[in-house]
Write an enzyme that holds these catalytic residues in place. Structure first.
Site, PDB file in Angstrom:
ATOM      1  N   LEU A 125      36.941  49.811  42.369  1.00  0.00           N
ATOM      2  CA  LEU A 125      36.688  48.038  42.968  1.00  0.00           C
ATOM      3  C   LEU A 125      38.341  48.244  42.646  1.00  0.00           C
ATOM      4  O   LEU A 125      38.727  48.036  41.849  1.00  0.00           O
ATOM      5  CB  LEU A 125      35.790  47.846  42.313  1.00  0.00           C
ATOM      6  N   HIS A 174      32.000  25.823  35.088  1.00  0.00           N
ATOM      7  CA  HIS A 174      33.001  27.310  35.508  1.00  0.00           C
ATOM      8  C   HIS A 174      32.621  27.617  34.388  1.00  0.00           C
ATOM      9  O   HIS A 174      33.218  29.518  34.388  1.00  0.00           O
ATOM     10  CB  HIS A 174      34.535  26.477  35.186  1.00  0.00           C
ATOM     11  N   ASP A 204      30.841  28.406  44.789  1.00  0.00           N
ATOM     12  CA  ASP A 204      30.723  27.556  44.935  1.00  0.00           C
ATOM     13  C   ASP A 204      29.151  27.354  44.015  1.00  0.00           C
ATOM     14  O   ASP A 204      28.002  27.452  43.380  1.00  0.00           O
ATOM     15  CB  ASP A 204      30.101  27.149  46.078  1.00  0.00           C
TER      16      ASP A 204
HETATM   17  C1  V0D Z   1      35.505  28.617  38.330  1.00  0.00           C
HETATM   18  C2  V0D Z   1      33.628  30.553  39.570  1.00  0.00           C
HETATM   19  C3  V0D Z   1      37.296  33.688  36.247  1.00  0.00           C
HETATM   20  C4  V0D Z   1      34.885  29.853  39.854  1.00  0.00           C
HETATM   21  C5  V0D Z   1      34.101  31.308  38.720  1.00  0.00           C
HETATM   22  C6  V0D Z   1      42.314  29.794  37.895  1.00  0.00           C
HETATM   23  C7  V0D Z   1      35.715  28.713  39.785  1.00  0.00           C
HETATM   24  C8  V0D Z   1      34.989  30.762  36.971  1.00  0.00           C
HETATM   25  C9  V0D Z   1      38.708  33.662  37.119  1.00  0.00           C
HETATM   26  C10 V0D Z   1      39.827  35.120  36.671  1.00  0.00           C
HETATM   27  C11 V0D Z   1      37.325  31.115  38.015  1.00  0.00           C
HETATM   28  C12 V0D Z   1      40.505  34.315  37.552  1.00  0.00           C
HETATM   29  C13 V0D Z   1      42.366  35.650  37.517  1.00  0.00           C
HETATM   30  C14 V0D Z   1      41.468  36.794  37.077  1.00  0.00           C
HETATM   31  C15 V0D Z   1      40.817  36.720  35.809  1.00  0.00           C
HETATM   32  C16 V0D Z   1      39.412  35.814  35.865  1.00  0.00           C
HETATM   33  C17 V0D Z   1      38.964  32.637  37.024  1.00  0.00           C
HETATM   34  C18 V0D Z   1      39.473  30.439  38.505  1.00  0.00           C
HETATM   35  C19 V0D Z   1      38.440  30.085  37.536  1.00  0.00           C
HETATM   36  C20 V0D Z   1      40.858  29.839  38.585  1.00  0.00           C
HETATM   37  F1  V0D Z   1      42.312  37.474  36.832  1.00  0.00           F
HETATM   38  N1  V0D Z   1      36.866  32.987  37.146  1.00  0.00           N
HETATM   39  N2  V0D Z   1      37.554  32.196  37.163  1.00  0.00           N
HETATM   40  N3  V0D Z   1      39.581  31.669  37.292  1.00  0.00           N
HETATM   41  N4  V0D Z   1      36.377  30.093  37.999  1.00  0.00           N
END
Ligand code: V0D
Length: 263
Positions: free
Chosen positions: A148, A54, A37
């Site tokens: 992991l 993000h 968050d």
């Molecule tokens: C935004 C902070 C990696 C939280 C981290 C679709 C919110 C960055 C992924 C990710 C997000 C998801 C699946 C995968 C590989 C990477 C990701 C989302 C948001 C929402 F297989 N960061 N990340 N996915 N944020």
């Protein structure tokens, strides 16, 4: 004396490498769950668009994944997108949906090298096709990895997960595969999306909010909770390892108490 010192908050003096070896002197939590968050707030503080937060937050995911795999964590579940997040502006949702693609373009080779297996929980079937394609590719490419488990909670909501488990159980009862009598805690656990993972030992939530926000409600029943005011893009290896050390210290305090008494 060294150990006393390390048991205190004064471990700000330790380097990352010292923290890692300190963590590895005793049981490392098998499963760590994180509510990431504070990306929007991080951006706002810098007068940047939310999406910049993000993007920076994604870098933190890479850092923490590396660190978790190095100390021998077995599963890391990160809450990346909740069922509530669809309410955000369309541009922001579109940007978020490109992050998995971006993440894997830049990080998949390292995940392979580190023997990390990518998995997801939540309903991915309603995500845009390019997002689903990236996920499928990542899961396929890493499915034989034995290190992991990097588990992304995407379009995940804990109550929704429980409703789905309940329906699946009721279907099995209706088909005569299972009796109502046989439905117990283990049966419910086995029908959740996390069925193959150990229960989280430690939950970390950044950004100063102190609530669970519909995240793994069933699975967190006995989990140690660790909250920090740090915003997710500012979160780092040192803070992560401090959370692990704090978990180990709490566990140590239970002495020989195991099982029911610690529950
Ligand atoms: C935004 C902070 C990696 C939280 C981290 C679709 C919110 C960055 C992924 C990710 C997000 C998801 C699946 C995968 C590989 C990477 C990701 C989302 C948001 C929402 F297989 N960061 N990340 N996915 N944020």
């Amino acid at each position: 004396m060294f150990k006393n010192f390390l048991g205190n908050k004064a471990n700000t003096a330790l380097t990352i490498e010292q923290r890692k070896s300190e963590c590895m002197r005793e049981a490392v939590p098998s499963h760590i769950a994180i509510i990431m968050d504070g990306n929007g707030r991080w951006a706002k503080k810098r007068a940047l668009p939310r999406v910049a937060g993000h993007r920076e937050g994604m870098k933190t995911v890479k850092k923490i994944t590396r660190c978790a795999s190095e100390i021998g964590v077995k599963a890391l579940t990160v809450y990346a997108f909740s069922t509530e997040n669809w309410k955000r502006p369309k541009d922001e949702v579109d940007f978020l949906m490109r992050l998995p693609v971006d993440f894997l373009d830049t990080f998949l080779p390292e995940l392979i090298e580190r023997n990390v297996r990518v998995e997801t929980i939540g309903d991915s079937s309603v995500l845009p096709l390019h997002t689903q394609k990236a996920l499928t590719e990542a899961m396929e490419t890493t499915k034989h990895n034995t290190g992991l488990v990097l588990n992304f909670a995407l379009n995940y909501g804990s109550r929704d997960e429980m409703v789905k488990a309940m329906k699946a159980i009721m279907m099995r009862v209706a088909e005569g595969e299972l009796t109502a009598e046989q439905v117990d805690e283990d049966c419910i656990t086995a029908h959740l999306m996390t069925a193959h993972l150990p229960e989280p030992d430690l939950l970390i939530r950044t950004s100063g909010e102190v609530r669970l926000s519909n995240f793994m409600l069933w699975q967190l029943a006995y989990t140690e909770l660790w909250f920090t005011d740090m915003l997710w893009p500012d979160f780092n290896e040192a803070a992560f390892l401090d959370a692990v050390m704090s978990y180990q210290k709490r566990n140590r305090r239970y002495g020989g108490l195991k099982g029911e008494e610690t529950k």
